[in-house]
Scaffold this active site. Structure first.
Site, short mmCIF file in Angstrom:
data_model
loop_
_atom_site.label_atom_id
_atom_site.label_comp_id
_atom_site.label_asym_id
_atom_site.label_seq_id
_atom_site.Cartn_x
_atom_site.Cartn_y
_atom_site.Cartn_z
N ARG A 176 9.39 6.12 3.94
CA ARG A 176 10.53 5.20 3.32
C ARG A 176 10.18 4.27 2.17
O ARG A 176 10.86 3.87 1.55
CB ARG A 176 11.36 4.67 4.53
N GLU B 284 9.42 6.01 -0.81
CA GLU B 284 10.67 6.20 -1.49
C GLU B 284 11.21 4.84 -2.13
O GLU B 284 11.78 4.99 -3.07
CB GLU B 284 11.73 6.78 -0.25
N SER C 81 0.27 -9.65 -7.33
CA SER C 81 -1.03 -9.15 -6.85
C SER C 81 -0.90 -8.78 -5.49
O SER C 81 0.05 -9.32 -4.84
CB SER C 81 -1.91 -10.56 -6.70
#
Lengths: 147, 147, 147, 147, 147, 147, 147, 147, 147, 147
Positions: free
Chosen positions: H88, H91, H114
């Site tokens: 997830r 995604e 960063s």
């Protein structure tokens, strides 16, 4: 117009006009191996060479400086080539790669055979059981050095 | 004990005993290129050859039939080789692959250079600007035929 | 105009005109397997064959020399084919690949079945439980030799 | 002990004892193609078959139920096979894949050749110019249906 | 004009005209699952079906034979799908793939669920905690057979 | 001892003892689909469930807490599965993936079918032309929301 | 005209006109994170939102229904992103992925953080040693359930 | 003994002893996010921290210097993660990656957030419709500079 | 017109007009390394810089805002570069990557060399055995911190 | 015992004994960059160097000839490195690769910077805003030549 465009023009003109790479090499005055790879977009031509190429393949004038620029090299569309002729060379590396490595190190020590300071010659080798392709490669040995 | 196990034993014994591939080739009576690739697990030995190899590298008796079985070929751990010496050969195919294709087709028509009915010879080529690696490959041309 | 362009024209004309590959094969006078693969851009035609193909599919004259040039082979867009019909052949190699290897080596020794000196025949095999696809492949055995 | 372990034992015993696949097939009473693929871990044996296999290759008793379990199929270590014999089959799909597709659809309509309801036969085909490998495949045609 | 071109025209027309797949399915007289997949370029239409599709989406006449040709199947641009809705199906195979395998083999023995002799039905399943997607798949079991 | 070790022990014990997944599911009191996937290392068991599993498969005591830890999910060794049974599910996504997407969006709007709030049921569907595998999947629809 | 075409028009117009995403978000009345992802082709707009977007970026009328269709999601050209800003997020998953997994499971048990029922907020966090990017993500926990 | 060995020991001990990451973090005196990633082999411990970790998980003395060495980072076995919880996050980058890029550049100009000068906090966010996972990330903005 | 279009125009104009990167750098007033990478689509220009670039390469006015937008970075078409010059840098990372890691950690502790707060200088280094390419890279060390 | 085994012993001994690469380099009398890469399995040692290395890291005597054999080079487990420190170097090639190419060709013409006739020096560069890593690389320019 980029180098790929010019290469496609050269290949199309070669087929349409029935030009032979060996004849282009004679016009340029260099080996057919170097000239073919350069026409296929892998080497940079000098100004005079580019003019001959443009004339031979009837390229537009804009193509001439493009032929003189150093190209982004690599002539194959996939990491493992699909074309059977080219795949056989890949297979040779797969089967003989570690053999190349062992024998070159045994003879020369640690280092490589240069693919830059390199030349090759491809010839028909007549043979009663069927003619053979003979390829002679020559690359400078470059030793790893300590520092 | 599979062929990979035997290859690792051979490589370890070669390093530990300081054996040279060229000397093994003399014992076998064949070219160093073929013998090295066979010792590295790419070719099948005859019974007599296997016995010589086992003796040379002090392999256990179970290794002898393994050396005679046809191996699953392919000597490299990745599709694009990481070792610089072997990569240069891959690069030659990347840069010259379409050149090989064009020149072989121009000379022979449609077909391939065999990687099976194939032999090669690797030599040091002395040169004032630095010695060179010279490799001569010879593969039978196999034409595509219509049917 | 490159070979891919010509292949797309052929496929489009075939669909638009309802041409059958088997009929093209009769016109050419060769097996439907060879003719179809050649029309799909995998083989080189002779001048006469190219003229017949151009006439059959109403191709422009520039296509004729393109059909005679040796193509860059490989007809699939991905290394593992997504089309179910073609995938089943890939699956057969995945499941039976080592079986092919063992049985050919048991019968012939070390070597390969040529994919160049190769022909095949694809037929309908009537069967009460549902007709079957029958494919007969014939490839020359090429032995690895020592040198 | 999993199926891979059992396959490795079978292969090692075959090499050590010089067993032939064709002889195992006779003992089992089925085609050498099916028996070899099953011994190589691609098919499930019945209890009686598993007992014969275990006896032939001197496998430990724990191997017998493992041979009867349905294996996770797929016999090759890489998506594109590196072994030259097996690669040629992959190349045939690469070059002829779209031809298989066109000809099967032309003869049968939309659908596939089954790789499950499938059998094959591999034979030596004597030929004056060098013997050939002949493979006959037969797979049920499975039509796509509307619903 | 190839099948991809036709699929893009269909999708564009669907969005521009606000057409629903369920309504197209009613016109064709088949399940919305089959009709949608066919409109998206995965199945071949009959002549009558193709005419209805062309009329519905205002396609040019040349599209009609293209809709009747068997397409090269596979609807996704990457091997692992990036779209979240489609990825969840991929994830189900990743998580439940071995479960499918074990339970089908336990019930049926060695073989597969056909993806060709296959149909499915996708429905809204009302639920107080939030409606659910219900998908029923039915594929013929195809047993591996010995030979 | 990690979860993979435990899964291998379970699979080996299942084969050696001839245990059925359906029977394990009865002992646990849950669906065979969930229980099988959990035994195959894809779900976490409760303490009581883990004790039953350990008893059923004669696992060592250290395995019990491992069965209760949440595993790293994903049951397949390659991104595109090689096993024919599992590949057919991958093929369904390849062929029907965009169809799933279109029909779920048409019915529900933008969102996905959950692969977490999900259950499924796999049954034999008797059929005169050959029994079929029937799989019913039910996943909660999860809408994308604006914010 | 497909969604990619529309996204390219939006990006080009944004650059040419110097439009800010934050200002578009104000016009739409939603968070800049949602609005930007929707303009970049990852979310579906309502009819009113689409009209505002079309007006803001001077899109042609055909673009309006395209903006309302659910797009095929996934905004990146490669599986591992090459752009340094986006790569850092990939690196965070590579380095902290198992940490996310352990801590969410420790707090919530087996399940996932939803990427659908999800929102986020990206802000400048002033800091004497250099301002920081602050991102707050909130996704519903979705538990795996037994069945 | 390398870092992977130590990580596996830690994970096994955590499961066997029922240790919580949050408790380890209290012992170390740092955030649970940092401590968990360090225990999972992604960060280097100081001597005192390593001693606490070794004591907590009953590691052998040789593990202590290993915990202090900087590890080769990257916690996931595949480039695209298969575990649903971790996927997830992948995604989110796939869907929102270009959004992160646009909004950070709009606010800060060219540069990155960063992933080194970075911290995060993961909390349960109670919610009547189901609790949520809340993650706050803070990374220093690093501008590209001209030179 | 997107950034790739502009980059192609710049490269084509450079070749056609024989412009040198070093001269463009003088006009911009920055290092040739930064200016070249920016012209090749990897950095964002200021308004004044963009105007100079547009003037130098005779770009259309629409290109000017495009040059000022932050580009999607990454200049290479494949993950492993095929061009021999660029590959050598990849090879250096392959061979020396773990060396960079060990030596930077030995000197600085855990952290990285920034690729953002970074500059470099490329010079010809005259040498009797053949001139050398000298590259000096300077990147800020960024330490991982505990939190 | 192969080279990987020896490298793992060296790394483990270095951590256990707190040895510094810089100190090993002093013992060997060469640059720390070369010595570290050699200890990490990328270069071949001479007999005397190997003896020093074996003594320093308390390696068994069999390791000494292994250290003298030319290794199979390539120090990274994946084509795109996951470790953040090493990835930054990969990113530099991704962002600056075409810049390296353009500037070296502009200065030297067609050719490459050797990665074999190569040396480098890595130093701390003190800086008020935070110390920097400074790397100076020097590789011989190798021109492509015509033939």
């Amino acid at each position: 117009m980029n180098r790929n465009d010019v290469t496609e023009m050269i290949v199309a003109a070669k087929i349409a006009k029935g030009i032979k790479w060996a004849d282009v090499a004679v016009k340029i005055g260099l080996a057919k191996e170097w000239v073919t790879s350069a026409c296929l977009g892998q080497m940079a031509f000098t100004a005079e060479q580019a003019a001959i190429v443009a004339d031979t393949f009837a390229l537009p004038p804009e193509a001439i400086p493009v032929l003189q620029a150093v190209p982004y090299k690599g002539s194959l569309p996939t990491a493992v080539p699909t074309d059977p002729l080219i795949y056989r060379f890949y297979e040779l590396i797969s089967v003989y790669g570690t053999t190349f490595k062992e024998l070159i190190h045994e003879e020369f020590g640690d280092g490589i055979m240069s693919a830059i300071d390199f030349k090759m010659d491809l010839q028909r080798e007549p043979h009663p059981a069927g003619d053979r392709v003979s390829i002679t490669m020559s690359g400078k040995f470059l030793p790893y050095k300590t520092y």
